[in-house]
Scaffold this motif. Structure first.
Motif, PDB file in Angstrom:
ATOM      1  N   ARG A 212     -26.405  11.809   0.564  1.00 43.97           N
ATOM      2  CA  ARG A 212     -27.716  12.681   1.030  1.00 43.97           C
ATOM      3  C   ARG A 212     -28.302  11.910   1.847  1.00 43.97           C
ATOM      4  NH1 ARG A 212     -33.179  11.388   0.082  1.00 43.97           N
ATOM      5  NH2 ARG A 212     -32.709   9.861  -2.073  1.00 43.97           N
ATOM      6  N   THR A 213     -28.667  10.487   1.487  1.00 43.73           N
ATOM      7  CA  THR A 213     -29.559   9.733   2.171  1.00 43.73           C
ATOM      8  C   THR A 213     -28.897   9.445   3.646  1.00 43.73           C
ATOM      9  OG1 THR A 213     -30.201   8.665   0.134  1.00 43.73           O
ATOM     10  CG2 THR A 213     -30.619   7.342   2.282  1.00 43.73           C
ATOM     11  N   GLU A 214     -27.661   9.324   3.639  1.00 41.41           N
ATOM     12  CA  GLU A 214     -27.132   9.040   4.817  1.00 41.41           C
ATOM     13  C   GLU A 214     -27.050  10.266   5.767  1.00 41.41           C
ATOM     14  OE1 GLU A 214     -22.832   7.336   6.288  1.00 41.41           O
ATOM     15  OE2 GLU A 214     -22.597   9.189   5.073  1.00 41.41           O
ATOM     16  N   ALA A 215     -27.103  11.565   5.376  1.00 40.99           N
ATOM     17  CA  ALA A 215     -27.272  12.754   5.799  1.00 40.99           C
ATOM     18  C   ALA A 215     -28.636  13.185   6.326  1.00 40.99           C
ATOM     19  CB  ALA A 215     -26.565  13.890   5.193  1.00 40.99           C
ATOM     20  N   GLY A 216     -29.607  12.436   5.733  1.00 34.82           N
ATOM     21  CA  GLY A 216     -30.997  12.674   6.020  1.00 34.82           C
ATOM     22  C   GLY A 216     -31.788  13.802   5.349  1.00 34.82           C
ATOM     23  N   LEU A 217     -31.058  14.136   3.812  1.00 32.28           N
ATOM     24  CA  LEU A 217     -31.478  15.084   3.104  1.00 32.28           C
ATOM     25  C   LEU A 217     -32.461  14.701   2.273  1.00 32.28           C
ATOM     26  CD1 LEU A 217     -27.877  17.091   2.373  1.00 32.28           C
ATOM     27  CD2 LEU A 217     -29.904  17.406   4.320  1.00 32.28           C
ATOM     28  N   PRO A 218     -33.592  15.337   1.927  1.00 31.06           N
ATOM     29  CA  PRO A 218     -34.623  15.279   0.972  1.00 31.06           C
ATOM     30  C   PRO A 218     -34.477  15.106  -0.364  1.00 31.06           C
ATOM     31  CG  PRO A 218     -35.207  17.144   1.810  1.00 31.06           C
ATOM     32  CD  PRO A 218     -33.853  16.765   2.462  1.00 31.06           C
ATOM     33  N   LEU A 219     -35.093  14.191  -1.127  1.00 26.24           N
ATOM     34  CA  LEU A 219     -34.811  14.207  -2.494  1.00 26.24           C
ATOM     35  C   LEU A 219     -36.483  14.521  -3.038  1.00 26.24           C
ATOM     36  CD1 LEU A 219     -33.309  13.896  -5.363  1.00 26.24           C
ATOM     37  CD2 LEU A 219     -33.953  11.334  -4.937  1.00 26.24           C
ATOM     38  N   TYR A 220     -36.625  15.388  -3.960  1.00 31.08           N
ATOM     39  CA  TYR A 220     -37.899  15.804  -4.408  1.00 31.08           C
ATOM     40  C   TYR A 220     -38.537  14.309  -5.212  1.00 31.08           C
ATOM     41  CZ  TYR A 220     -41.691  17.640  -7.191  1.00 31.08           C
ATOM     42  OH  TYR A 220     -43.046  17.599  -7.707  1.00 31.08           O
ATOM     43  N   GLY A 221     -39.883  13.986  -4.994  1.00 28.00           N
ATOM     44  CA  GLY A 221     -40.046  12.714  -5.569  1.00 28.00           C
ATOM     45  C   GLY A 221     -40.055  11.546  -4.786  1.00 28.00           C
ATOM     46  N   HIS A 222     -39.082  11.868  -3.566  1.00 28.73           N
ATOM     47  CA  HIS A 222     -38.995  10.819  -2.541  1.00 28.73           C
ATOM     48  C   HIS A 222     -39.577  11.086  -1.237  1.00 28.73           C
ATOM     49  CE1 HIS A 222     -36.469   7.589  -4.786  1.00 28.73           C
ATOM     50  NE2 HIS A 222     -36.512   8.597  -5.605  1.00 28.73           N
ATOM     51  N   GLU A 223     -38.627  11.976  -0.655  1.00 34.38           N
ATOM     52  CA  GLU A 223     -39.291  12.487   0.891  1.00 34.38           C
ATOM     53  C   GLU A 223     -40.219  13.743   0.438  1.00 34.38           C
ATOM     54  OE1 GLU A 223     -36.536   9.976   1.202  1.00 34.38           O
ATOM     55  OE2 GLU A 223     -35.900  11.827  -0.088  1.00 34.38           O
ATOM     56  N   LEU A 224     -40.093  14.347  -0.740  1.00 36.66           N
ATOM     57  CA  LEU A 224     -40.873  15.657  -1.006  1.00 36.66           C
ATOM     58  C   LEU A 224     -42.035  15.067  -2.357  1.00 36.66           C
ATOM     59  CD1 LEU A 224     -38.439  18.417  -0.446  1.00 36.66           C
ATOM     60  CD2 LEU A 224     -40.556  17.980   0.962  1.00 36.66           C
ATOM     61  N   ALA A 225     -43.246  15.479  -2.257  1.00 40.83           N
ATOM     62  CA  ALA A 225     -44.046  15.182  -3.304  1.00 40.83           C
ATOM     63  C   ALA A 225     -44.120  13.450  -3.401  1.00 40.83           C
ATOM     64  CB  ALA A 225     -43.675  15.925  -4.387  1.00 40.83           C
TER      65      ALA A 225
END
Length: 526
Positions: A378-391
């Motif tokens: 998911r990181t390679e794909a640029g997808l967010p993880l709650y607690g990191h790229e969100l909030a």
């Protein structure tokens, strides 16, 4: 009006540019309402409703707003009704055309949530299977989950080149049902849920009245009045409490009208991981990668089912019996793979489905994958993880994460709309994807400083993992002017407390800690 049962009526008022029209609204069915107005106002009322439905007229000072629709507006035979007079405005509504400004109703309390450590880690139906397969188990979001079976790199590459199988049965799975289900979800989600046809899904967010991200989620429309909602395991209990509190009118949903209640309050909410849901229970198993469809169909199914699965486009879903398993098959996932599926199965059949997929898939390169590969993919794909790229520690919003287009501000109202617009108007930062320019460098972590070529701190790392080519790729929150592809970045991995001696103290052979060079990539892989 939404609380009317079939056959019930109530007084109402239409606010038109030519004046107010008093009338009576009757619920014929949950999808069919009749408005009775004085004969001399009938043409005005019908024309106004049709123009609103077609989107031909302005109805609000905010030009972004447009009403859901189109809807069918047709003339009806006269019905005996009681003339409505002195109709009070509905102060509990968060929005309607011609809405007033204030009232003295008691404001609702803000939603609060206190995270609690579970007394013991929870386990998915596949826990024993993971142990028997030699998986490395770790605590994650209150669950005991496999982080890898062989190595993160091997499982990552298997997913990119063939297919990976992921236990995501720890994710929350809800169902919203009834005629109000879509209306309710449009209240609590930023994306346009009413635009989904049966068999479609969309990525969206739960926002609070200040546009802070409660969670990100995918909503799947299973039927005319039946939606699946899949949420992050770490936020499962919080999300369930939030949705129920909003439905029950127990929490504040609008800062400008703090007494307001959301639309769709008759929605039925069901937690499909709760044993009381019996045969309707569902958990998620993800089959991701270019060979995933071949593997799924290798389980066996009839010609009609095969045709439906082959016809699925990205984000589409269908109900299917494959290999004897009753499934909701969705072409979605969290790896960035174009060919990928999430399979919603009864928890009592989860182990059998897992084993059956591995049996038919291993000759095609299928490998079981843990949380490590799930995160690196998911990181390679640029997808967010709650607690990191969100909030998270920087309280990143949807716009900062780079997903502002998934918030449909043309919707007249949803929780957090006004705050989202205000936040976007002044936003100066965004999440970018980056890659270190050399292999073999140290891993970066959440909060590591990001510098420009002049040594100025311009942001912070949010995620980092190994990519398919052996480089460390990550995401970072930076000033907007550094978001262009190809921009050089410099990163201090590990947030060092000291960089070494001052320049005046340096002697031959001394070392200073220098930031590692990286470069901004396209926001998503091409």
């Amino acid at each position: 009006m939404e609380l009317l049962q079939p056959g019930e009526s109530q007084a109402t008022r239409l606010h038109t540019p030519k004046g107010d029209v008093e009338g009576v609204v009757t619920c014929v069915t949950p999808w069919h309402f009749r408005i009775s107005v004085p004969e001399d106002k009938a043409a005005l009322a019908a024309t106004w409703l049709r123009d609103l439905s077609d989107g031909y007229v302005a109805f609000d000072p905010d030009p972004l707003r447009r009403l859901p629709g189109p809807i069918v507006v047709s003339d009806s035979e006269a019905q005996p009704v009681t003339q409505a007079t002195g109709v009070p405005e509905s102060h509990l509504k968060p929005y309607y055309i011609g809405i007033g400004s204030t009232t003295d109703l008691e404001p609702l309390p803000a939603f609060t949530w206190e995270e609690r450590e579970p007394e013991q880690l929870r386990r998915t139906p596949l826990f024993e299977t993971h142990r028997q397969m030699g998986a490395k188990m770790i605590p994650f979001a209150g669950w005991e989950m496999p982080v890898w079976y062989t190595s993160v790199t091997e499982e990552h590459l298997a997913t990119r080149q063939a297919a990976g199988l992921f236990d995501v049965a720890h994710m929350g799975v809800y169902q919203a049902e009834g005629p109000d289900a879509g209306v309710f979800l449009d209240s609590v989600c930023g994306n346009d849920i009413s635009a989904l046809a049966v068999g479609e899904s969309c990525y969206t967010h739960f926002l609070d009245p200040d546009a802070n991200v409660i969670d990100d989620t995918i909503v799947y429309r299973r039927d005319q009045d039946k939606y699946l909602i899949v949420v992050n395991a770490a936020n499962d209990d919080k999300d369930w409490a939030w949705l129920n509190a909003v439905r029950d009118g127990k929490v504040r949903i609008d800062s400008q009208r703090p007494w307001a209640r959301a639309f769709g309050r008759r929605v039925i909410l069901r937690n499909l991981r709760d044993p009381k849901e019996g045969p309707d229970m569902r958990v998620d198993i993800a089959l991701q990668g270019p060979k995933s469809r071949d593997i799924l169909l290798a389980l066996g199914c009839d010609a009609e089912t095969r045709k439906r699965v082959l016809a699925l486009k990205r984000t589409e879903l269908c109900e299917a019996t494959i290999g004897g398993f009753d499934l909701v098959v969705s072409r979605t996932g969290y790896t960035g793979e174009k060919m990928a599926f999430e399979l919603f199965v009864h928890p009592e059949r989860a182990v059998d489905l897992w084993n059956a997929l591995l049996k038919v898939g291993e000759p095609m390169g299928l490998k079981p994958c843990g949380l490590g590969a799930r995160d690196s993919l998911r990181t390679e794909a640029g997808l967010p993880l709650y607690g990191h790229e969100l909030a998270g520690p920087f309280n990143l919003g949807v716009g900062e994460a780079g997903f502002g287009s998934f918030v449909k501000t043309y919707k007249p109202w949803f929780i957090g709309r006004e705050a989202f617009l205000a936040r976007e108007k002044q936003r100066q930062t965004v999440v970018v994807r980056f890659r270190f320019t050399e292999k073999g460098v140290r891993m970066a972590h959440l909060g590591d400083p990001v510098l420009d070529r002049k040594g100025r701190t311009i942001g912070f790392v949010t995620s980092c993992a190994i990519d398919s080519e052996g480089f460390l790729t990550g995401q970072a929150w930076v000033d907007l002017k550094y978001a262009e592809e190809g921009t050089p970045l410099y990163i201090f991995q590990g947030k060092p407390q000291s960089l070494g001696k001052s320049p005046a103290e340096l002697k031959t052979g001394d070392r200073l800690l220098l930031p590692t060079p990286a470069v901004v990539l396209s926001r998503f892989p091409r």
